[in-house]
Design a protein around this motif. Structure first.
Motif, mmCIF file in Angstrom:
data_model
loop_
_atom_site.group_PDB
_atom_site.id
_atom_site.type_symbol
_atom_site.label_atom_id
_atom_site.label_comp_id
_atom_site.label_asym_id
_atom_site.label_seq_id
_atom_site.Cartn_x
_atom_site.Cartn_y
_atom_site.Cartn_z
ATOM 1 N N GLU A 16 0.846 -1.208 0.000
ATOM 2 C CA GLU A 16 0.000 0.000 0.000
ATOM 3 C C GLU A 16 0.875 1.248 0.000
ATOM 4 O O GLU A 16 0.634 2.198 -0.736
ATOM 5 N N GLU A 17 1.938 1.195 0.863
ATOM 6 C CA GLU A 17 2.818 2.376 0.914
ATOM 7 C C GLU A 17 3.562 2.569 -0.396
ATOM 8 O O GLU A 17 3.705 3.672 -0.908
ATOM 9 N N LYS A 18 4.021 1.422 -0.937
ATOM 10 C CA LYS A 18 4.743 1.509 -2.225
ATOM 11 C C LYS A 18 3.820 2.072 -3.292
ATOM 12 O O LYS A 18 4.220 2.892 -4.117
ATOM 13 N N TRP A 19 2.602 1.609 -3.275
ATOM 14 C CA TRP A 19 1.639 2.065 -4.293
ATOM 15 C C TRP A 19 1.442 3.576 -4.182
ATOM 16 O O TRP A 19 1.472 4.299 -5.170
ATOM 17 N N GLU A 34 -6.767 14.682 -0.412
ATOM 18 C CA GLU A 34 -5.627 13.953 0.153
ATOM 19 C C GLU A 34 -6.072 12.954 1.228
ATOM 20 O O GLU A 34 -5.489 11.890 1.372
ATOM 21 N N GLN A 35 -7.150 13.322 1.949
ATOM 22 C CA GLN A 35 -7.587 12.428 3.042
ATOM 23 C C GLN A 35 -8.039 11.058 2.510
ATOM 24 O O GLN A 35 -8.175 10.109 3.277
ATOM 25 N N LEU A 36 -8.247 10.962 1.183
ATOM 26 C CA LEU A 36 -8.716 9.675 0.622
ATOM 27 C C LEU A 36 -7.597 8.852 -0.030
ATOM 28 O O LEU A 36 -7.826 7.747 -0.500
ATOM 29 N N TRP A 37 -6.382 9.397 -0.031
ATOM 30 C CA TRP A 37 -5.302 8.714 -0.747
ATOM 31 C C TRP A 37 -5.006 7.324 -0.162
ATOM 32 O O TRP A 37 -4.819 6.362 -0.892
ATOM 33 N N THR A 38 -4.945 7.243 1.183
ATOM 34 C CA THR A 38 -4.598 5.934 1.764
ATOM 35 C C THR A 38 -5.734 4.929 1.554
ATOM 36 O O THR A 38 -5.483 3.752 1.312
ATOM 37 N N THR A 39 -6.971 5.422 1.607
ATOM 38 C CA THR A 39 -8.098 4.499 1.348
ATOM 39 C C THR A 39 -7.981 3.978 -0.081
ATOM 40 O O THR A 39 -8.217 2.796 -0.346
ATOM 41 N N LEU A 40 -7.597 4.878 -1.004
ATOM 42 C CA LEU A 40 -7.469 4.455 -2.397
ATOM 43 C C LEU A 40 -6.396 3.369 -2.511
ATOM 44 O O LEU A 40 -6.629 2.312 -3.119
ATOM 45 N N ALA A 41 -5.222 3.642 -1.898
ATOM 46 C CA ALA A 41 -4.123 2.660 -1.980
ATOM 47 C C ALA A 41 -4.594 1.314 -1.424
ATOM 48 O O ALA A 41 -4.361 0.258 -2.028
ATOM 49 N N GLU A 42 -5.297 1.354 -0.319
ATOM 50 C CA GLU A 42 -5.767 0.113 0.306
ATOM 51 C C GLU A 42 -6.743 -0.627 -0.629
ATOM 52 O O GLU A 42 -6.616 -1.829 -0.863
ATOM 53 N N LYS A 43 -7.665 0.135 -1.190
ATOM 54 C CA LYS A 43 -8.672 -0.519 -2.039
ATOM 55 C C LYS A 43 -8.051 -1.059 -3.330
ATOM 56 O O LYS A 43 -8.444 -2.111 -3.815
ATOM 57 N N VAL A 44 -7.069 -0.320 -3.877
ATOM 58 C CA VAL A 44 -6.455 -0.789 -5.124
ATOM 59 C C VAL A 44 -5.641 -2.043 -4.846
ATOM 60 O O VAL A 44 -5.781 -3.067 -5.524
ATOM 61 N N ILE A 189 -6.950 6.971 -12.885
ATOM 62 C CA ILE A 189 -5.512 6.990 -12.574
ATOM 63 C C ILE A 189 -4.877 5.835 -13.310
ATOM 64 O O ILE A 189 -5.498 4.770 -13.436
ATOM 65 N N PHE A 190 -3.667 6.056 -13.819
ATOM 66 C CA PHE A 190 -2.994 4.923 -14.462
ATOM 67 C C PHE A 190 -2.167 4.209 -13.401
ATOM 68 O O PHE A 190 -1.263 4.791 -12.796
ATOM 69 N N ASP A 191 -2.516 2.972 -13.119
ATOM 70 C CA ASP A 191 -1.816 2.183 -12.103
ATOM 71 C C ASP A 191 -0.505 1.694 -12.724
ATOM 72 O O ASP A 191 -0.501 0.779 -13.552
ATOM 73 N N VAL A 192 0.598 2.359 -12.334
ATOM 74 C CA VAL A 192 1.875 2.036 -12.990
ATOM 75 C C VAL A 192 2.383 0.654 -12.582
ATOM 76 O O VAL A 192 3.181 0.054 -13.286
ATOM 77 N N MET A 193 1.913 0.161 -11.428
ATOM 78 C CA MET A 193 2.396 -1.161 -11.005
ATOM 79 C C MET A 193 1.721 -2.269 -11.793
ATOM 80 O O MET A 193 2.334 -3.253 -12.156
ATOM 81 N N GLN A 194 0.444 -2.098 -12.032
ATOM 82 C CA GLN A 194 -0.275 -3.146 -12.766
ATOM 83 C C GLN A 194 -0.519 -2.766 -14.226
ATOM 84 O O GLN A 194 -1.184 -3.506 -14.944
ATOM 85 N N GLN A 195 0.027 -1.598 -14.622
ATOM 86 C CA GLN A 195 -0.083 -1.150 -16.016
ATOM 87 C C GLN A 195 -1.534 -1.198 -16.520
ATOM 88 O O GLN A 195 -1.842 -1.811 -17.548
ATOM 89 N N ARG A 196 -2.417 -0.601 -15.743
ATOM 90 C CA ARG A 196 -3.822 -0.563 -16.163
ATOM 91 C C ARG A 196 -4.451 0.696 -15.587
ATOM 92 O O ARG A 196 -3.945 1.259 -14.606
ATOM 93 N N PHE A 197 -5.562 1.118 -16.182
ATOM 94 C CA PHE A 197 -6.296 2.257 -15.627
ATOM 95 C C PHE A 197 -7.230 1.781 -14.536
ATOM 96 O O PHE A 197 -7.805 0.690 -14.643
ATOM 97 N N ILE A 198 -7.363 2.603 -13.493
ATOM 98 C CA ILE A 198 -8.433 2.353 -12.538
ATOM 99 C C ILE A 198 -9.198 3.664 -12.398
ATOM 100 O O ILE A 198 -8.622 4.736 -12.526
ATOM 101 N N SER A 199 -10.458 3.553 -12.155
ATOM 102 C CA SER A 199 -11.240 4.775 -11.956
ATOM 103 C C SER A 199 -11.861 4.754 -10.581
ATOM 104 O O SER A 199 -12.018 3.694 -9.957
#
Ligand SMILES: C[S@@+](CC[C@H](N)C(=O)[O-])C[C@H]1O[C@@H](n2cnc3c(N)ncnc32)[C@H](O)[C@@H]1O
Length: 457
Positions: A16-19, A34-44, A189-199
């Motif tokens: 999650e942190e790396k993401w 910004e308050q939603l960034w960690t929730t996003l990382a967790e959900k992704v 957002i383009f997920d650079v780790m999984q090379q795919r878009f997520i919305s």
């Protein structure tokens, strides 16, 4: 309903942190609080698609496929309190690629999944994508597929189209940014780790229980202009749009190329849309103007708006690729005007419709072959209805001469002159840009091709 994948969670804490680190720059430029960034990382990272716990879909009556559902909050939702992931079910880079995917046996179940999202009747027995369902899917892409651009700095690397899952596909649009019904945002957002878009969807104000969620309208896919449904759908909501140039700009060139008196001229506007060109010419002393479009709704609107001007203005629903001879006899017209219509027929594939480097003789792609063959049918009809010798085809187009001239000449339309549209006086400070139309990050010239008819070989 929550779906979470079940890989070991302990490995994923660091992930999650790396993401977050890998996407911090993108997030800074996104509108996600910004308050939603960690929730996003967790959900992704954990692939948590939990919108089903907070929203439901209501079926409603609508003539438009994309508007047959509403996304409604089950209970109240607070402003920027949570976010929901939207899955990109299908990505493709051109209509041709979309056709290929539908036939690809390695992409199992794609047609049935897409038919489900588009709410189309798909028979389970149809393990292969049948022609009918394929045509319906392609036809509906105009409502359900959205463009995304992959960039590196300011450079565009690739443009792709995505079809979202039910949540993303059924979320309706507010009228504009001031619409009080606007209550959430949709970002990708383009997920650079999984090379795919997520919305991601997040709330921008408190949403009451049972209230519908609405986002801002998204960019439309202009590449699908070759399809009739694109136009009828567009004319349902669009009041007036003047493509490429108005009559006042074109008037001197029309005067110059006219080979008969104004009063005698039989004029046809090919693909009139909701432009006022025909009406403006009629007011300016051209007594006989026939306007044609295949979109029934726009012809109905134009009849109501402009009437028949003491009988000289006529409105016709017809497909330009096969004009009925009874209504459009051979050798009838002195002047046939196309403003953006040929371009729209060629807008089936990627960029090619205005790309100067595309040689239409070399096109192998199936979709292109279809587009070119449609354009040729149309231009042959133009040749048929124009008077020999005095008939003029006046084409206003973004297509470059390298591409348009061979196409016109193949259909026995001889290009006498090619003009570049001049910028108007008030646009002087931005001459270069106004001479050209910006499309897909590049400027393109607006050309006028003045053609006469040659004898068919
Ligand atoms: C880019 S718009 C241009 C509209 C108008 N000429 C203007 O200048 O604003 C293209 C128009 O061509 C029409 N069109 C496209 N293909 C057609 C076809 N095969 N038969 C009849 N109309 C067509 C569309 O419905 C649309 O109104």
């Amino acid at each position: 309903m929550t779906t979470v994948d079940n890989q070991e969670p302990e490995c994923k804490v660091g992930l999650e942190e790396k993401w977050l680190e890998a996407h911090r720059e993108q997030l800074k430029h996104s509108e996600l609080p910004e308050q939603l960034w960690t929730t996003l990382a967790e959900k992704v990272v954990h692939r948590i698609y939990d919108a089903g716990n907070y929203i439901e879909f209501h079926r409603v009556d609508s003539p438009l496929k994309r508007c047959q559902f509403q996304v409604v909050a089950l209970n109240s939702l607070e402003e920027a309190d949570d976010l929901f992931l939207v899955n990109h079910i299908w990505n493709f880079s051109s209509v041709a690629e979309a056709h290929t995917h539908l036939h690809d046996e390695n992409i199992k179940g794609l047609s049935s999944r897409i038919a489900q999202i588009f709410d189309l009747d798909f028979e389970a027995a149809d393990s292969q994508c049948s022609g009918k369902i394929e045509a319906e899917i392609i036809d509906n892409l105009v409502h359900f597929a959205f463009p995304h651009v992959i960039r590196s700095g300011s450079e565009t690397l690739q443009e792709i189209y995505s079809v979202y899952d039910e949540l993303g596909s059924r979320l309706q649009f507010a009228e504009n940014k001031d619409d009080p019904k606007l209550n959430c945002k949709f970002i990708s957002i383009f997920d650079v780790m999984q090379q795919r878009f997520i919305s991601v969807i997040f709330t921008t104000r408190r949403i009451e229980a049972h209230e519908e969620l609405k986002r801002l309208p998204a960019a439309r896919i202009e590449h699908f202009q070759a399809q009739k449904s694109y136009w009828t759908d567009r004319f349902d909501t669009e009041g007036q749009c003047e493509w490429l140039a108005s009559y006042s700009t074109l008037k001197p060139l029309i005067e110059e190329s006219r080979k008969c008196e104004r009063e005698d001229a039989q004029v046809i506007i090919l693909g009139c849309g909701n432009s006022t060109l025909g009406f403006d010419m009629h007011k300016d002393g051209y007594p006989n103007i026939s306007s044609v479009d295949f979109a029934e709704n726009v012809i109905d609107q134009m009849k109501v708006k402009h009437g028949t001007g003491s009988g000289g203005l006529s409105w016709h629903v017809a497909d330009l690729r096969a004009l009925p001879e009874t209504e459009f006899p051979c050798s009838k017209f002195h002047f046939a005007i196309d403003k953006g219509t040929l371009d729209s027929m060629l807008a089936l594939g990627k960029q090619g419709w205005i790309n100067p480097n595309v040689n239409f003789e070399d096109l192998e792609d199936e979709t292109w072959v279809k587009a070119i063959s449609a354009a040729q049918k149309y231009l042959k009809e133009v040749h048929r209805i124009l008077l020999p010798t005095v008939g003029v085809f006046f084409l206003v187009s973004l297509g470059s001469p390298e591409f348009r001239v061979p196409l016109l000449e193949k259909c026995n339309l001889e290009v006498q002159q090619i003009k570049l549209l001049e910028p108007q006086r008030q646009d002087r400070e931005d001459d270069e840009a106004k001479l050209k139309l910006k499309w897909n990050g590049q400027y393109h010239n607006k050309h006028i091709y003045i053609c006469t008819t040659a004898k068919p070989q």
